[in-house]
Design an enzyme around this catalytic site. Structure first.
Site, PDB file in Angstrom:
ATOM      1  N   GLY A   1       0.777  -1.239   0.000  1.00 17.67           N
ATOM      2  CA  GLY A   1       0.000   0.000   0.000  1.00 17.67           C
ATOM      3  C   GLY A   1       0.805   1.284   0.000  1.00 17.67           C
TER       4      GLY A   1
ATOM      5  N   ASP B   1       0.303   3.272   4.231  1.00 16.22           N
ATOM      6  CA  ASP B   1      -0.684   4.016   3.453  1.00 16.22           C
ATOM      7  C   ASP B   1      -1.759   4.626   4.332  1.00 16.22           C
ATOM      8  OD1 ASP B   1      -1.735   1.522   4.114  1.00 16.22           O
ATOM      9  OD2 ASP B   1      -2.370   0.997   2.096  1.00 16.22           O
TER      10      ASP B   1
ATOM     11  N   ASP C   1      -5.924   2.617  10.061  1.00 13.91           N
ATOM     12  CA  ASP C   1      -7.349   2.309  10.238  1.00 13.91           C
ATOM     13  C   ASP C   1      -7.555   1.880  11.682  1.00 13.91           C
ATOM     14  OD1 ASP C   1      -9.976   1.684   9.964  1.00 13.91           O
ATOM     15  OD2 ASP C   1      -9.708   0.044   8.568  1.00 13.91           O
TER      16      ASP C   1
ATOM     17  N   LYS D   1      -7.820   7.403   9.403  1.00 14.59           N
ATOM     18  CA  LYS D   1      -9.278   7.428   9.529  1.00 14.59           C
ATOM     19  C   LYS D   1      -9.663   7.907  10.912  1.00 14.59           C
ATOM     20  CE  LYS D   1     -10.476   3.849   6.237  1.00 14.59           C
ATOM     21  NZ  LYS D   1     -11.128   2.552   6.013  1.00 14.59           N
TER      22      LYS D   1
ATOM     23  N   PHE E   1     -14.267   3.586   3.081  1.00 15.30           N
ATOM     24  CA  PHE E   1     -13.269   2.784   2.370  1.00 15.30           C
ATOM     25  C   PHE E   1     -12.772   3.534   1.134  1.00 15.30           C
ATOM     26  CE2 PHE E   1     -11.304  -0.646   0.046  1.00 15.30           C
ATOM     27  CZ  PHE E   1     -10.651  -1.304   1.065  1.00 15.30           C
TER      28      PHE E   1
ATOM     29  N   ASP F   1      -5.683  -0.316  -2.161  1.00 12.49           N
ATOM     30  CA  ASP F   1      -6.388  -1.266  -3.018  1.00 12.49           C
ATOM     31  C   ASP F   1      -7.736  -1.690  -2.470  1.00 12.49           C
ATOM     32  OD1 ASP F   1      -5.188  -2.905  -0.850  1.00 12.49           O
ATOM     33  OD2 ASP F   1      -6.052  -4.556  -2.007  1.00 12.49           O
TER      34      ASP F   1
ATOM     35  N   ARG G   1      -4.774   0.300  -7.254  1.00 12.01           N
ATOM     36  CA  ARG G   1      -3.585   0.901  -6.650  1.00 12.01           C
ATOM     37  C   ARG G   1      -2.976   1.978  -7.538  1.00 12.01           C
ATOM     38  NH1 ARG G   1      -2.167  -2.073  -2.040  1.00 12.01           N
ATOM     39  NH2 ARG G   1      -2.357  -4.326  -2.168  1.00 12.01           N
TER      40      ARG G   1
HETATM   41  P1  IMP Z   1      -5.200  -1.438  10.274  1.00 12.58           P
HETATM   42  O1  IMP Z   1      -4.283  -2.522  10.767  1.00 12.58           O
HETATM   43  O2  IMP Z   1      -6.622  -1.694  10.617  1.00 12.58           O
HETATM   44  O3  IMP Z   1      -4.751  -0.049  10.697  1.00 12.58           O
HETATM   45  O4  IMP Z   1      -5.217  -1.543   8.699  1.00 12.58           O
HETATM   46  C1  IMP Z   1      -4.194  -1.069   7.958  1.00 12.58           C
HETATM   47  C2  IMP Z   1      -4.212  -1.651   6.571  1.00 12.58           C
HETATM   48  O5  IMP Z   1      -5.531  -1.977   6.129  1.00 12.58           O
HETATM   49  C3  IMP Z   1      -3.692  -0.630   5.604  1.00 12.58           C
HETATM   50  O6  IMP Z   1      -2.300  -0.716   5.480  1.00 12.58           O
HETATM   51  C4  IMP Z   1      -4.440  -0.967   4.329  1.00 12.58           C
HETATM   52  O7  IMP Z   1      -3.737  -1.939   3.592  1.00 12.58           O
HETATM   53  C5  IMP Z   1      -5.748  -1.560   4.800  1.00 12.58           C
HETATM   54  N1  IMP Z   1      -6.840  -0.551   4.772  1.00 12.58           N
HETATM   55  C6  IMP Z   1      -7.479   0.012   5.829  1.00 12.58           C
HETATM   56  N2  IMP Z   1      -8.416   0.878   5.438  1.00 12.58           N
HETATM   57  C7  IMP Z   1      -8.384   0.877   4.082  1.00 12.58           C
HETATM   58  C8  IMP Z   1      -9.135   1.588   3.066  1.00 12.58           C
HETATM   59  O8  IMP Z   1     -10.016   2.433   3.311  1.00 12.58           O
HETATM   60  N3  IMP Z   1      -8.799   1.302   1.781  1.00 12.58           N
HETATM   61  C9  IMP Z   1      -7.835   0.409   1.429  1.00 12.58           C
HETATM   62  N4  IMP Z   1      -7.115  -0.267   2.345  1.00 12.58           N
HETATM   63  C10 IMP Z   1      -7.394  -0.049   3.660  1.00 12.58           C
HETATM   64 MG    MG Z   2      -4.695  -3.483   1.355  1.00  9.56          MG
END
Ligand code: IMP
Ligand code: MG
Length: 178
Positions: free
Chosen positions: A43, A99, A102, A130, A151, A158, A164
């Site tokens: 990402g 990237d 979340d 976010k 999202f 992606d 991407r």
């Molecule tokens: P986390 O571990 O929940 O913080 O998720 C992080 C990963 O989830 C990021 O590096 C992205 O690859 C993916 N991700 C989270 N939200 C999105 C989104 O809105 N679009 C695309 N990928 C996302």
């Molecule tokens: Mg991803």
């Protein structure tokens, strides 16, 4: 691809302008330090390429591949290290690039893992964050843009490995997310 977006949040010009500012801040903070950038694949690839070319400091670059999403919309809560680069990070100042922040699960797991290799410092830089309630506090040190809890795809992000290469960041149409 562009037609699959409900709306564009940040066009290319806006993203690159923000990267100029972030790079300026990072360059000032890491002057005279031993900077190692660790980019989280896939990402952060496009973000990394545009950001690092704006940082005129000597630095090392490594990449880390993890999976926490498995192509879906929800994080699985489990972070799998597909491969860990073996950069010599002992005594170095680490800047993790991702990237999007979340749930924070991915960054937290990586930070904990790298901590065991005795770096001098670890900071986190994300293109997007976010805005949402998180179970535990997770902060990034450098943030490109704060966004609503939607999202998004493009500029490295992606949906099922697609989108991407979109030059902008946008919200995917709801009917395309199954
Ligand atoms: P986390 O571990 O929940 O913080 O998720 C992080 C990963 O989830 C990021 O590096 C992205 O690859 C993916 N991700 C989270 N939200 C999105 C989104 O809105 N679009 C695309 N990928 C996302
Ligand atoms: Mg991803």
């Amino acid at each position: 691809m562009l037609a699959d977006l409900d709306r564009v949040l940040f066009d290319e010009e806006t993203i690159l302008h923000r990267l100029d500012q972030l790079a300026g801040q990072i360059s000032a903070d890491y002057r005279d330090r031993k900077l190692t950038v660790i980019a989280i694949l896939n990402g952060s690839l496009i973000f990394m390429a545009d950001l690092l070319r704006r940082i005129p400091l000597p630095l090392r670059l490594d990449c880390l591949s993890v999976a926490s999403y498995h192509g879906g919309l929800q994080t699985s809560g489990e972070v799998i290290f597909r491969q860990i680069a073996q950069p010599d990070i002992a005594g170095r100042d680490i800047l993790l690039l991702d990237d999007i922040l979340d749930s924070g699960t991915t960054i937290n797991a990586i930070r904990e893992k790298l901590q065991t290799a005795s770096p001098k410092s670890i900071r986190v830089c994300v293109l997007l964050r976010k805005i949402k309630d998180r179970g535990r506090p997770i902060e990034a040190d450098y943030i490109g843009f704060d966004i609503a809890d939607e999202f998004v795809v493009g500029y490295g992000l992606d949906y099922g490995e697609g989108y991407r290469n979109l030059p902008c960041i946008g919200v995917l149409k709801k009917e395309l997310m199954t």
